[in-house]
Enzyme design. Structure first.
Site, short mmCIF file in Angstrom:
data_model
loop_
_atom_site.label_atom_id
_atom_site.label_comp_id
_atom_site.label_asym_id
_atom_site.label_seq_id
_atom_site.Cartn_x
_atom_site.Cartn_y
_atom_site.Cartn_z
N LYS A 13 0.28 39.58 94.82
CA LYS A 13 -0.16 40.43 93.70
C LYS A 13 -0.58 41.81 94.20
CE LYS A 13 -3.61 37.71 92.64
NZ LYS A 13 -3.40 36.67 93.67
N ARG A 88 -9.13 36.12 85.76
CA ARG A 88 -8.89 34.89 86.53
C ARG A 88 -9.35 33.66 85.76
NH1 ARG A 88 -8.97 37.43 91.90
NH2 ARG A 88 -8.04 36.02 93.40
N ARG A 127 -2.07 36.83 106.76
CA ARG A 127 -2.49 38.11 106.14
C ARG A 127 -3.49 38.81 107.05
NH1 ARG A 127 -4.37 38.59 100.00
NH2 ARG A 127 -5.77 36.86 100.49
N ARG A 160 -9.28 38.04 106.84
CA ARG A 160 -10.43 37.92 105.94
C ARG A 160 -11.09 36.55 106.13
NH1 ARG A 160 -8.08 39.56 100.15
NH2 ARG A 160 -9.24 37.71 99.57
N ARG A 171 -9.54 27.68 97.19
CA ARG A 171 -9.13 28.76 96.28
C ARG A 171 -7.91 28.34 95.47
NH1 ARG A 171 -8.65 33.62 100.25
NH2 ARG A 171 -8.05 34.81 98.43
#
Ligand code: ADP
Ligand code: ADP
Ligand code: ZN
Length: 213
Positions: A13, A88, A127, A160, A171
């Site tokens: 996203k 969300r 990531r 992260r 998540r």
């Protein structure tokens, strides 16, 4: 043009939202980025949000909705924006719909970047995010020119805290329970568009551009 990006954590996203923002000259509004900036600045909001983010939980709607509505009320958002990571939950979507309706306005496109769960842990563990400017990379799929250094600003890239596999699974579970219902919500509103997020970043973007025109 008011656009929402939907999709699992790690679907791409943010990557696509940044490209959309640049091409159409509209602000990229990421609630995750706003929270992270507040954590870095050690604000009260940041400290509150961090408790939830570290566990892979959603920050409560009361906190999230207010910062989002304040942000989109800003002058730079009057001709449109691309929302990344908001809404969300169904209550968040309802608040947004009502706030827009009051101004005789609505969301034009909700773009679902579809990526199966099996690909998500790989996306997140690879990531890397810039500590300074927030640019994101992937160690295999979208590597920086120099390992661990941001192409855009030369700062260090980090994994992260909430991208560690244990947190990612949590998540994902929360995504399916609380965020996925938004796909039906925006389908009913007639604005949902789905793109295949497993394609190459540039091909996903080309599909989005053909939708937005
Ligand atoms: P990702 O891009 O991987 O999906 P984000 O940067 O969008 O992650 O969000 C990071 C974290 O910030 C989320 O896991 C959640 O804790 C919090 N967060 C971001 N946006 C929202 C939101 N709209 N509602 C509740 N929590 C949010
Ligand atoms: P989200 O905002 O949905 O959490 P990101 O845009 O941060 O997702 O992307 C998650 C990770 O996957 C990042 O490391 C990013 O560089 C990488 N990525 C994004 N799009 C693609 C793609 N089409 N193919 C492979 N990797 C991608
Ligand atoms: Zn950077």
């Amino acid at each position: 043009m008011k656009i929402i990006m939907l999709g699992a954590p790690g679907a791409g996203k943010g990557t696509q939202a940044k490209m959309i923002a640049e091409k159409y000259s509209i602000p990229h509004v990421s609630t995750g980025d706003i929270f992270r900036a507040n954590i870095k600045g050690q604000t009260h909001l940041g400290m509150e949000a961090k408790k939830y983010m570290d566990e892979g939980k959603l920050v409560p709607d009361e906190l999230t909705v207010k910062i989002l509505l304040d942000r989109v009320a800003n002058e730079d958002c009057k001709d449109g924006y691309v929302l990344d990571g908001f809404p969300r939950t169904i209550p968040q979507a309802e608040v947004l719909t009502e706030a827009l309706e009051k101004m005789g306005d609505k969301i034009d496109y909700a773009i679902d970047v579809a990526v199966p769960d099996e690909n998500i842990v790989n996306r997140m563990s690879g990531r890397r995010a810039c500590v300074n400017c927030g640019a994101t990379y992937h160690i295999v799929h979208i590597p920086p020119k120099t390992e661990n250094i941001c192409d855009k600003c030369g700062s260090e890239l980090i994994l992260r805290d909430d991208d560690k596999p244990e947190t990612v699974l949590n998540r994902l579970k929360i995504y399916h329970e609380q965020t996925q219902p938004l796909i039906d919500y925006y389908t009913e509103k007639g604005v949902l568009k789905t793109v295949d997020g497993t394609k190459d970043m540039k091909d996903v973007f080309a599909d989005i551009v053909s939708i937005l025109g």
